[in-house]
Structures are given as structure tokens and as C-alpha cells.
Design a protein around this motif. Sequence first.
Motif, PDB file in Angstrom:
ATOM      1  N   PHE A  66      11.675   3.535 -13.098  1.00  0.00           N
ATOM      2  CA  PHE A  66      11.901   2.179 -13.590  1.00  0.00           C
ATOM      3  C   PHE A  66      11.275   1.107 -12.700  1.00  0.00           C
ATOM      4  O   PHE A  66      11.194  -0.053 -13.099  1.00  0.00           O
ATOM      5  CB  PHE A  66      13.403   1.918 -13.733  1.00  0.00           C
ATOM      6  N   THR A  67      10.835   1.494 -11.512  1.00  0.00           N
ATOM      7  CA  THR A  67      10.192   0.527 -10.620  1.00  0.00           C
ATOM      8  C   THR A  67       8.679   0.495 -10.825  1.00  0.00           C
ATOM      9  O   THR A  67       8.062  -0.559 -10.857  1.00  0.00           O
ATOM     10  CB  THR A  67      10.489   0.863  -9.145  1.00  0.00           C
ATOM     11  N   SER A  96       1.201   6.296  -7.060  1.00  0.00           N
ATOM     12  CA  SER A  96       0.136   7.243  -7.401  1.00  0.00           C
ATOM     13  C   SER A  96       0.652   8.676  -7.371  1.00  0.00           C
ATOM     14  O   SER A  96       0.326   9.497  -8.238  1.00  0.00           O
ATOM     15  CB  SER A  96      -1.035   7.087  -6.423  1.00  0.00           C
ATOM     16  N   ALA A  97       1.479   8.977  -6.351  1.00  0.00           N
ATOM     17  CA  ALA A  97       2.051  10.316  -6.251  1.00  0.00           C
ATOM     18  C   ALA A  97       2.982  10.591  -7.422  1.00  0.00           C
ATOM     19  O   ALA A  97       3.003  11.706  -7.966  1.00  0.00           O
ATOM     20  CB  ALA A  97       2.808  10.455  -4.931  1.00  0.00           C
ATOM     21  N   PHE A  98       3.727   9.577  -7.818  1.00  0.00           N
ATOM     22  CA  PHE A  98       4.636   9.726  -8.957  1.00  0.00           C
ATOM     23  C   PHE A  98       3.857  10.087 -10.222  1.00  0.00           C
ATOM     24  O   PHE A  98       4.203  11.028 -10.946  1.00  0.00           O
ATOM     25  CB  PHE A  98       5.415   8.422  -9.164  1.00  0.00           C
ATOM     26  N   LEU A  99       2.792   9.345 -10.489  1.00  0.00           N
ATOM     27  CA  LEU A  99       2.000   9.583 -11.700  1.00  0.00           C
ATOM     28  C   LEU A  99       1.282  10.929 -11.642  1.00  0.00           C
ATOM     29  O   LEU A  99       1.107  11.592 -12.664  1.00  0.00           O
ATOM     30  CB  LEU A  99       1.001   8.451 -11.902  1.00  0.00           C
ATOM     31  N   MET A 148       0.834  -1.205   0.000  1.00  0.00           N
ATOM     32  CA  MET A 148       0.000   0.000   0.000  1.00  0.00           C
ATOM     33  C   MET A 148       0.871   1.259   0.000  1.00  0.00           C
ATOM     34  O   MET A 148       0.552   2.254  -0.652  1.00  0.00           O
ATOM     35  CB  MET A 148      -0.925  -0.011   1.208  1.00  0.00           C
ATOM     36  N   ALA A 149       2.004   1.196   0.732  1.00  0.00           N
ATOM     37  CA  ALA A 149       2.927   2.334   0.736  1.00  0.00           C
ATOM     38  C   ALA A 149       3.512   2.538  -0.651  1.00  0.00           C
ATOM     39  O   ALA A 149       3.631   3.677  -1.131  1.00  0.00           O
ATOM     40  CB  ALA A 149       4.035   2.095   1.753  1.00  0.00           C
ATOM     41  N   ASN A 150       3.869   1.429  -1.303  1.00  0.00           N
ATOM     42  CA  ASN A 150       4.399   1.522  -2.669  1.00  0.00           C
ATOM     43  C   ASN A 150       3.353   2.066  -3.629  1.00  0.00           C
ATOM     44  O   ASN A 150       3.665   2.842  -4.535  1.00  0.00           O
ATOM     45  CB  ASN A 150       4.877   0.143  -3.144  1.00  0.00           C
ATOM     46  N   GLN A 208      16.641  -5.126  -4.256  1.00  0.00           N
ATOM     47  CA  GLN A 208      15.243  -5.462  -4.457  1.00  0.00           C
ATOM     48  C   GLN A 208      14.560  -4.283  -5.152  1.00  0.00           C
ATOM     49  O   GLN A 208      15.194  -3.268  -5.441  1.00  0.00           O
ATOM     50  CB  GLN A 208      14.577  -5.767  -3.112  1.00  0.00           C
ATOM     51  N   HIS A 209      13.275  -4.424  -5.457  1.00  0.00           N
ATOM     52  CA  HIS A 209      12.559  -3.353  -6.139  1.00  0.00           C
ATOM     53  C   HIS A 209      12.468  -2.128  -5.236  1.00  0.00           C
ATOM     54  O   HIS A 209      11.738  -2.118  -4.255  1.00  0.00           O
ATOM     55  CB  HIS A 209      11.157  -3.816  -6.551  1.00  0.00           C
ATOM     56  N   ASN A 210      13.264  -1.101  -5.555  1.00  0.00           N
ATOM     57  CA  ASN A 210      13.259   0.155  -4.804  1.00  0.00           C
ATOM     58  C   ASN A 210      13.589  -0.055  -3.328  1.00  0.00           C
ATOM     59  O   ASN A 210      13.136   0.697  -2.464  1.00  0.00           O
ATOM     60  CB  ASN A 210      11.906   0.858  -4.937  1.00  0.00           C
ATOM     61  N   GLU A 211      14.389  -1.095  -3.024  1.00  0.00           N
ATOM     62  CA  GLU A 211      14.761  -1.382  -1.634  1.00  0.00           C
ATOM     63  C   GLU A 211      16.180  -1.938  -1.591  1.00  0.00           C
ATOM     64  O   GLU A 211      16.474  -2.958  -2.220  1.00  0.00           O
ATOM     65  CB  GLU A 211      13.784  -2.379  -1.001  1.00  0.00           C
TER      66      GLU A 211
END
Length: 397
Positions: free
Chosen positions: A317-318, A181-184, A174-176, A241-244
Motif C-alpha cells: 500500500f506504500t 524495486s525489490a518488491f516489484l 533511494m533506500a525506499n 508516516q509512509h512506511n515509517e
Amino acid sequence: MIATRPLGSVVAVSAGQPAPKAGEFADEGFPFIRAGSLENLLNGGTLADCEKVPETTAQKNRLRLYPKDTVVFAKSGMSAMLGRVYRLPEPAYVVSHLAALSPTGDYDPGYLTYWLRWNPPCHLVKDPAYPSIRTSEIEQVQVPSLPLSEQERIAAILDQADALRRKRDLSLAMANQLLKSAFLQLFGDPLTNPNGFRIEEIGRHLSKERPGTQSGPFGSALKKHEYTQTGIPVWGVDSVQHNEFINDTKLFISKEKFEQLKRYAVEVGDILISRAGTVGRMCIAKPTVGNSIISTNLIRVALDKSSLLPEYFVALFTYVPHRLGALKANNKENAFTFLNPKTLTALEIPIPPIELQEQYKRLTGAVEDQVCLEREQLAGLNKLFSSLSQRAFDGKL
């Protein structure tokens, strides 16, 4: 000592079938699972995310429909080394690169799934350079010979522990989703670029102070016998990891070796990208040690932060990689794929004003505090689950 019996005596072991041609898939039908599907399915995805095969296509290609509770894992290709085990929640077709263990009623599929994750089939691979496992070898794998009621009891306990982990996973997801959503909202779809940001090659925004891209050391540069048990950390694919960034590794080198390999050094804020296995996975490096280097299968990217921030770059890219162009060298499931730094630096992306990137960076910082707490709690639950699994398969649960 727990008595055992051959896996082939309690389930029907087989392999899937070759995939239909691209034009033969449709919007309706049963799901078709590829080796590459397993990562998404095990990370919260569903069979609805997979391609669909209509009945006419299945009959034409003589596809076998595997029943619910069939357990699948990769038996060939790079995926065979990853130990991903998935239990079908509904009937599906399966690609030939996957082994399929169909239920016969003699063994609990939940227990078998957990047992295979604890004892990953990748140990059957004889040559990691050409990963492959025969179905005959899978049939001979020795599994615990327990009463079905005992298997069900153990599976129920592990289900409860796993459910706690999944709740934490959902919180992180949910955080991701919030960040995506904020990115878009801030930047829009990078494919349509509704804000009219200038489109430029990544190579124009690399650091001017040090090499912008650097692949990990190859061949004689760093040999296996030069690794040490302690010392300077060597970050591998598992740390990315993905963005981690996973600030943990089992690989180290001496201070003397580090002096020889300084060109591969990592600084806080560098971007680390996997160039083999899960190609293109990336994160921002946040090592808590002074010196460290990347391993063979990573690429380090240093950006010119006056025009392109790591937070924007990695999010791009994530969250929307399918809108940017493929980073893989090829899409063959039975071959290793390697990412060439030139492929990455030549890719054209939208470059928003630095003020807008800074705004997104501040947002990610605010969310990161909560994410760190969730990750700490998840790590504790993972340890609990691992302890329960060990006790279960040692006959002590």
C-alpha cells in the motif's frame, strides 16, 4: 522588536481558479496544482507530476497563469490545517482551494517561503471543523519589514541548511526506491499479478487472537481533559508516516484510563493506518514502551502472520497504492475524508507464498539498519535547521 508590514503590501494575494473538467487536461501545457499536490511537491516531487492544462483550455476556463516564485498554500479544506507552503519553480495554474502570493519585487520569495513555514497560515483558521481562510485575512498578516538584501542573506543561509537536509532525504528516497524495486521484482505488479498469486480479501487474513481491525476511540470514550503530560502514549496521525513509525507523541493517558481503553492497545507488528487527513498512510508499529493506544483518527490492523506479513502488506500500500483501489471515502478537497475499516478489509489483494514474504522481510531488515542511521542524521539536521530558523525570525541570525 522587528518592524512589520502587511503581507498584502509586499506581494499580490489572490486565490486560484476552479479546476477544469477531467477530460480537459492533456499531455502538454502548464502544470495545474491542486491542494492535494502539495504533499508530493514538498516531498521531492516535481511539477512534471501534476496534470497539464493546454492554452486553449486555460483560455476557456479563464485560468490565471501564476509566475515563477509565486508562493502557494491551502486556504480551504482539510489541507488548510497542514501548513504546507510551496514556492513555484516555474509558471503554473493553481486551484481555487489555494492562496497564491505572487512576487512584486518588494519581498524575497525565498525568505517569504521560509517565514510562512515557520509561521504557518493555518493559525488563521477560525473553525477547524470547516477550515477556511479569506484572502483579505492573508493580506493583513504582518511580516518582517526587512531590507531586501537582508532577506536574501537570511534565505541564502537557510537554503544551505535546507540543502543538507535534502541530501539526507535523497538517501532515504533511494533506500525506499531500492525496496520498491525489490518488491516489484519479487511480487510483480499487483494489478496484473504475473505470478498468479491467489487473490483474496484482506479480511480473510486478520488475526484470530484479537480484533483484526480497530478504529480509535470516539466521543465520550476519550475526552480532551483526560489527556495527561506523561503516562501511556497515545499515537496520532503524526506518528504514522509512509512506511515509517515515529516513536514520539505529545499525547498521554493515565494507567487507569488505559485499563478502560485496552481494546485500542497497540502491539509491536501492528499496522497503523491514518483514517483522516492523509487517508490511507500506514506503517508498522514499533513502540519502545510496553503499553500504548491509538487515537481517534487511526485504525489498527492485526494480521494473521502465518499467511500475511506486515512488511509485505505495508509495502503493497506504500509503493503501489494506485494499483489496488482507492482507500479514501471521497475525493473532495473541501471535505474531511474518513477510511472505513470495512472498505479496507473487503479489498482484494494478491497473497504470495509466505516464504516469499519472509524473503522480502529479511531484505527490509537489512536495509532498515542503514535507514535508521540516515534518519538519525536527518533528525539532527532538522534540529539545526529549526534553530537557524528561530534565530533568523527572531532577528538574531
